[in-house]
Write an enzyme that holds these catalytic residues in place. Structure first.
Site: not given
Length: 390
Positions: A132-133
């Site tokens: 998700h980063a």
């Protein structure tokens, strides 16, 4: 090429710890590593502790100002800048955050280098898969996007086609964003429908930028999807696209949070179906990528019963020693589980659903079935862009 699998591991990765009330409990990593050892799989792999990713490597994906913000929050958690997603409920700042996040990223980057250079045919980093980063922000328990960094390193080394398959219950949004405009990377994500789960992205219509049309593939599944539907969806989309793309390396993300016991999502997949997809990814690597396979962990918040067993299966498959589902788990490991968590550990390496079965896509499309509707939407959105029949 040695053909030997590598397992990326450094005890220090358990320092990736958002605190006692956070669902991403690092005990899941420690228990997985101990189960790998209890079953003797550590003798079938080369265990490698890689260096942390340095600034130049992190910048392959992440912005300089974001890296500086992470470092500042790491040194002084109270100063975390929320505009970068730091210091939030999902991503609380903690001392040493930059160092341990860079260490996890370094394991995935080193796995990519080993597979590309032929030092290993398969490499596993179950501590990674932090998908998700974003280039300029933390998100969804993820500080640095090790999956995207591994792919970016492969491209830097000269790879021309890398396929990424993400079967975490959450959309692999950060990896998709990193390569949205890059036709050299095919990203495929199977996940719970964005209407019912974070990060509310991953619609079939998200197919990549104009310069890379058809390079992003999203298959959002209805809440409640179980083994047969999950496997039907995977096999209806992934093998055909991977075969068409002909990747030089296959990178896969195996979040265990699709499981029916996971507290943060709403699919109903068993450990046995997760194992079946791990086997399928291994086979796809051999069929279409010369065997070059990098397998990552990801989400998974049932940290005793599910995560250690799922990722131990993954290590066994990569090592060429798949663990039979009926295998009894050593009592010593179960005692360690109880000592660490005061929970009773599982007894066998199965949920009792092996062998799992599903209907092939060609066998009876049902226009009234929500799962089939989801698969059809994805095929119609992407397949024509790649010159394939929907």
């Amino acid at each position: 090429m040695s053909g030997r699998a590598q397992l990326m591991w450094d005890e220090a990765v358990t320092g990736y710890d958002f605190g006692p009330d956070h669902p991403m409990d690092p005990v899941r990593l420690e228990l997985t590593r101990r189960l790998v050892g209890a079953l003797g799989l550590d003798r079938a792999v080369e265990i490698v502790a890689a260096k942390p990713a340095g600034r130049s490597t992190l910048r392959l994906v992440h912005r300089e100002d974001y890296i500086e913000a992470v470092k500042a929050a790491s040194a002084d958690p109270g100063s975390a800048d929320g505009s970068y997603g730091l210091g939030t409920v999902d991503d609380p700042a903690f001392a040493g955050m930059h160092e341990v996040s860079a260490l996890i990223a370094g394991q995935s980057v080193a796995a990519a280098e080993a597979v590309w250079h032929g030092d290993a045919l398969h490499a596993v980093n179950f501590t990674g898969g932090l998908h998700h980063a974003m280039p300029g922000a933390a998100s969804g328990f993820c500080i640095y996007n090790d999956a995207a960094l591994a792919i970016a390193r492969l491209l830097e080394l000269g790879a021309e086609r890398v396929a990424y398959v993400d079967v975490d219950v959450h959309h692999g949004d950060g990896v998709q964003a990193a390569f949205w405009e890059d036709p050299r990377v095919l990203t495929i994500s199977l996940h719970e429908h964005p209407r019912t789960l974070f990060p509310q992205t991953g619609w079939p219509e998200e197919t990549g930028a104009e310069s890379a049309a058809g390079s992003a593939v999203n298959l959002p599944l209805p809440a409640g999807t179980g083994d047969a539907g999950w496997l039907r969806a995977f096999h209806a989309v992934v093998p055909e696209l991977v075969a068409d793309f002909r990747p030089e390396v296959l990178v896969t993300q195996h979040g265990a949070d699709t499981h029916f016991e996971d507290p943060l999502a709403h699919l109903a997949v068993s450990l046995d179906a997760q194992r079946a997809v791990q086997l399928a990814c291994h086979d796809l690597a051999h069929e279409h990528a010369g065997g070059r396979w990098i397998a990552l962990g990801g989400g998974g918040y049932e940290v005793v019963d599910v995560v250690p067993r799922s990722w131990t299966h993954l290590v066994g498959i990569a090592a060429g020693r798949p663990v039979a589902p009926e295998t009894v788990i050593p009592e010593g490991w179960r005692q360690e589980v109880y000592a660490r968590t005061r929970q009773l550990g599982p007894v066998r390496m199965t949920d009792g659903r092996w062998p799992v079965s599903w209907a092939d896509w060609e066998s009876g499309y049902d226009p009234a079935d929500r799962l089939d509707q989801a698969v059809r939407a994805t095929r119609r959105a992407v397949f024509p862009l790649r010159g394939l029949l929907a």
